[in-house]
Design a protein around this motif. Structure first.
Motif, PDB file in Angstrom:
ATOM      1  N   GLY A 222       0.591  -1.415  -0.247  1.00  0.00           N
ATOM      2  CA  GLY A 222      -0.009  -0.122  -0.132  1.00  0.00           C
ATOM      3  C   GLY A 222       0.441   1.568  -0.190  1.00  0.00           C
ATOM      4  N   ILE A 223       1.916   1.242  -0.129  1.00  0.00           N
ATOM      5  CA  ILE A 223       2.573   2.208  -0.289  1.00  0.00           C
ATOM      6  C   ILE A 223       3.676   2.640  -1.310  1.00  0.00           C
ATOM      7  CG2 ILE A 223       3.202   2.713   2.192  1.00  0.00           C
ATOM      8  CD1 ILE A 223       5.892   1.068   1.823  1.00  0.00           C
ATOM      9  N   TRP A 224       3.705   1.745  -2.640  1.00  0.00           N
ATOM     10  CA  TRP A 224       4.411   2.160  -3.349  1.00  0.00           C
ATOM     11  C   TRP A 224       4.101   1.516  -5.083  1.00  0.00           C
ATOM     12  CZ3 TRP A 224       9.331   3.469  -2.985  1.00  0.00           C
ATOM     13  CH2 TRP A 224      10.065   3.529  -2.161  1.00  0.00           C
ATOM     14  N   ASP A 225       3.633   2.573  -5.742  1.00  0.00           N
ATOM     15  CA  ASP A 225       3.311   2.734  -6.988  1.00  0.00           C
ATOM     16  C   ASP A 225       4.089   2.268  -8.779  1.00  0.00           C
ATOM     17  OD1 ASP A 225       0.445   3.234  -6.107  1.00  0.00           O
ATOM     18  OD2 ASP A 225       0.318   5.101  -5.689  1.00  0.00           O
TER      19      ASP A 225
ATOM     20  N   ILE B  29      11.581  -3.741 -12.249  1.00  0.00           N
ATOM     21  CA  ILE B  29       9.899  -2.659 -11.815  1.00  0.00           C
ATOM     22  C   ILE B  29      10.767  -1.653 -11.388  1.00  0.00           C
ATOM     23  CG2 ILE B  29       8.060  -2.122 -11.640  1.00  0.00           C
ATOM     24  CD1 ILE B  29       7.227  -5.592 -11.592  1.00  0.00           C
ATOM     25  N   ALA B  30      10.293  -0.582 -11.440  1.00  0.00           N
ATOM     26  CA  ALA B  30      10.884   1.246 -10.649  1.00  0.00           C
ATOM     27  C   ALA B  30       9.634   1.383 -10.410  1.00  0.00           C
ATOM     28  CB  ALA B  30      11.290   1.912 -11.733  1.00  0.00           C
ATOM     29  N   TYR B  31       9.940   1.568  -8.466  1.00  0.00           N
ATOM     30  CA  TYR B  31       7.822   2.377  -8.266  1.00  0.00           C
ATOM     31  C   TYR B  31       8.799   3.654  -7.439  1.00  0.00           C
ATOM     32  CZ  TYR B  31       6.601  -2.145  -8.373  1.00  0.00           C
ATOM     33  OH  TYR B  31       6.134  -3.979  -8.659  1.00  0.00           O
ATOM     34  N   LYS B  32       7.917   3.894  -7.251  1.00  0.00           N
ATOM     35  CA  LYS B  32       8.048   5.679  -6.712  1.00  0.00           C
ATOM     36  C   LYS B  32       6.705   5.309  -5.417  1.00  0.00           C
ATOM     37  CE  LYS B  32       4.222   7.726  -9.712  1.00  0.00           C
ATOM     38  NZ  LYS B  32       3.041   8.232 -10.177  1.00  0.00           N
ATOM     39  N   LYS B  33       7.202   6.428  -4.294  1.00  0.00           N
ATOM     40  CA  LYS B  33       6.602   6.807  -3.134  1.00  0.00           C
ATOM     41  C   LYS B  33       5.149   6.697  -3.549  1.00  0.00           C
ATOM     42  CE  LYS B  33       9.543   7.454   0.205  1.00  0.00           C
ATOM     43  NZ  LYS B  33      10.146   8.525   1.069  1.00  0.00           N
ATOM     44  N   ARG B  34       3.809   5.863  -2.888  1.00  0.00           N
ATOM     45  CA  ARG B  34       2.381   6.340  -3.196  1.00  0.00           C
ATOM     46  C   ARG B  34       2.461   8.106  -2.319  1.00  0.00           C
ATOM     47  NH1 ARG B  34      -1.513   2.092  -2.488  1.00  0.00           N
ATOM     48  NH2 ARG B  34      -0.848   1.701  -4.259  1.00  0.00           N
ATOM     49  N   GLU B  35       1.260   8.682  -3.099  1.00  0.00           N
ATOM     50  CA  GLU B  35       1.523  10.479  -3.153  1.00  0.00           C
ATOM     51  C   GLU B  35       0.560  10.210  -1.774  1.00  0.00           C
ATOM     52  OE1 GLU B  35       0.713  13.130  -5.900  1.00  0.00           O
ATOM     53  OE2 GLU B  35       2.279  11.574  -7.299  1.00  0.00           O
TER      54      GLU B  35
END
Length: 182
Positions: free
Chosen positions: A161-164, A173-179
């Motif tokens: 629930g914290i990475w998109d 796969i590169a993930y960014k922090k969930r806004e």
């Protein structure tokens, strides 16, 4: 942190296998360049093992950048340091992890790499929270699942629930922090 910490003889065996694989199929440099690192960045090689990628990361980010290599196995960090010394790299810091505590300060990394190690993690949520903590607000987690299917990797990360997903390629796969999160 991992399902079971490697013993020294198991680490040596893994290291020998990696050395043989790199000889037969040399891909670490090309793969590292494909990750999109830039000079001057601070990157973390989480689960660095014998430092195969750490050295390439140090080369790519250059003297103005920094690489933090993290592992649970002291022998891995010793081998990584040997390779860094042999290459003349002075832009690296080594951290011995204690469980899921990397010892890295909050909001440090532009990119946290977890290359071919996620399958060793027994508590994916704890690991992903630690990576979230050490990544800068606009930082990325770049992950290659290694011995897990992509579907399994994506499901575990989505469950946190914290990475998109920021970018998906064949190699990673590169993930960014969930806004909207702390």
């Amino acid at each position: 942190m991992i399902k079971r910490k490697l013993k020294d003889n198991e680490f040596r065996l893994m290291q020998g296998f990696m050395k043989l694989a790199d000889h037969v199929y040399p891909h670490v440099q090309a793969r590292s360049e494909a990750f999109g690192m830039e000079p001057g960045q601070t990157v973390v090689d989480y689960g660095c093992g014998p430092g195969r990628y750490t050295v390439e990361m140090a080369r790519i980010v250059g003297a103005g950048g920094k690489v933090v290599a993290v592992d649970l196995v002291e022998m891995a960090l010793e081998e990584t340091q040997r390779k860094l010394d042999a290459g003349g790299f002075h832009n690296c810091e080594l951290k011995l992890a204690h469980g899921y505590d990397s010892g890295i300060e909050d909001n440090t990394a532009d990119v946290v790499f977890a290359i071919d190690m996620f399958h060793h993690i027994s508590d994916a949520n704890a690991f992903l929270r630690e990576v979230y903590r050490i990544a800068k607000p606009d930082g990325l987690l770049t992950l290659s699942g290694g011995h897990m299917t992509r579907k399994t990797v994506k499901a575990k990360i989505a469950a946190s629930g914290i990475w998109d997903i920021a970018e998906e390629r064949r190699e990673y796969i590169a993930y960014k922090k969930r806004e909207g999160l702390g």
